[in-house]
Design a protein around this motif. Structure first.
Motif, short mmCIF file in Angstrom:
data_model
loop_
_atom_site.label_atom_id
_atom_site.label_comp_id
_atom_site.label_asym_id
_atom_site.label_seq_id
_atom_site.Cartn_x
_atom_site.Cartn_y
_atom_site.Cartn_z
N HIS A 246 26.56 4.87 -31.78
CA HIS A 246 28.00 4.90 -31.95
C HIS A 246 28.47 3.53 -32.40
O HIS A 246 27.90 2.51 -32.04
N VAL B 175 27.36 0.32 -30.24
CA VAL B 175 27.33 0.59 -28.80
C VAL B 175 26.27 1.65 -28.53
O VAL B 175 25.91 2.43 -29.41
N PRO C 244 33.02 8.74 -26.95
CA PRO C 244 33.96 7.65 -27.20
C PRO C 244 35.29 8.18 -27.73
O PRO C 244 35.34 9.17 -28.46
N ASP D 287 38.61 6.74 -33.23
CA ASP D 287 39.46 5.67 -33.75
C ASP D 287 40.90 6.13 -33.92
O ASP D 287 41.84 5.41 -33.58
N GLU E 204 39.66 -3.13 -26.99
CA GLU E 204 40.87 -3.05 -27.82
C GLU E 204 42.04 -3.72 -27.11
O GLU E 204 42.81 -4.48 -27.71
N LEU F 31 31.81 1.03 -32.64
CA LEU F 31 33.15 0.75 -32.14
C LEU F 31 33.88 -0.09 -33.18
O LEU F 31 33.37 -1.11 -33.62
N ARG G 100 42.60 6.42 -30.61
CA ARG G 100 42.79 5.09 -30.04
C ARG G 100 43.93 4.35 -30.74
O ARG G 100 44.73 3.65 -30.10
N ALA H 8 35.38 0.83 -25.49
CA ALA H 8 36.26 0.72 -26.66
C ALA H 8 37.72 0.46 -26.26
O ALA H 8 38.39 -0.37 -26.87
N THR I 155 31.69 3.26 -23.66
CA THR I 155 31.46 2.24 -24.68
C THR I 155 32.29 0.98 -24.47
O THR I 155 32.00 -0.05 -25.05
N ARG J 283 33.38 -4.45 -36.13
CA ARG J 283 32.58 -3.27 -35.84
C ARG J 283 31.42 -3.69 -34.95
O ARG J 283 30.72 -4.65 -35.25
#
Length: 207
Positions: free
Chosen positions: A16, A32, A40, A43, A82, A18, A46, A78, A76, A29
């Motif tokens: 994966h 993960v 996950p 995107d 973020e 991220l 998110r 993520a 992950t 990038r």
């Protein structure tokens, strides 16, 4: 004799990836770990979530200055990375899988993400042990097949939120206002992306 056309070797399965969407690490990038059952946050979801959060923060530019964030089932990492990218002051990532914990620690080192802490263990228990009113946002993405975790974690998150804080919930179905009310939460936003229902919730007044 004409040579046979070259057949490319099969590509190995990719881990994966991220992609940090905003903040100081925007467009970074990071690979993960690829683990069975890992889901996950996409995107696009998110990005929508952090637009929601930034509108609540009111700081402009998608920033979350000084926020305290807990990811109960980090996977992950993520969501937490973020948040840290956007200025969160405290990010706690909880995860039971040792390989995922190791991968998140590698990401933290690569980014020099000093605001991020990573704990291996029971995220639900860690949430329940949180001081009342501590977190600005609690991220909840339990395994879809562990239904009992949802009500438990939602009730604990409602107690752990600061005034004005929010819960982000991913689930296999939409949670209604009637279901959330006994847990001390009220829906603010909802979207569906494929099999995922994403919710933004806040504590009920007087809860």
């Amino acid at each position: 004799m004409k040579g046979q056309p070259h057949k490319p070797a099969p590509r190995a399965a990719r881990a994966h990836e991220l992609r940090i969407i905003g903040g100081q690490w925007k467009r970074t990038r990071l690979a993960v770990a690829d683990r069975p059952g890992l889901r996950p946050t996409p995107d696009r979801v998110r990005e929508t979530l952090f637009n929601w959060l930034a509108s609540l923060a009111g700081a402009g530019g998608g920033a979350l200055p000084g926020w305290r964030c807990l990811d109960v089932f980090a996977g992950t990492g993520a969501l937490g990375f973020e948040a840290a990218s956007r200025g969160a002051a405290e990010v706690l990532l909880c995860e039971q899988d040792a390989a995922l914990v190791a991968q998140m620690k590698a990401v933290r080192e690569k980014l020099h993400a000093e605001a991020v802490r990573i704990e291996r263990g029971d995220g639900a228990a860690r949430l329940e042990a949180s001081a009342p009113g501590h977190w600005d946002v609690v991220f909840l993405d339990p395994p879809f097949d562990q239904a009992a975790l949802y009500a438990r974690c939602l009730a604990a998150a409602a107690r752990a939120l600061r005034p004005g804080g929010v819960v982000y919930l991913e689930a296999a179905r939409e949670w209604t206002a009637a279901e959330l009310a006994p847990l001390g939460l009220v829906p603010l936003r909802h979207l569906r992306a494929g099999a995922v229902h994403a919710h933004l919730l806040h504590a009920a007044e007087g809860g």
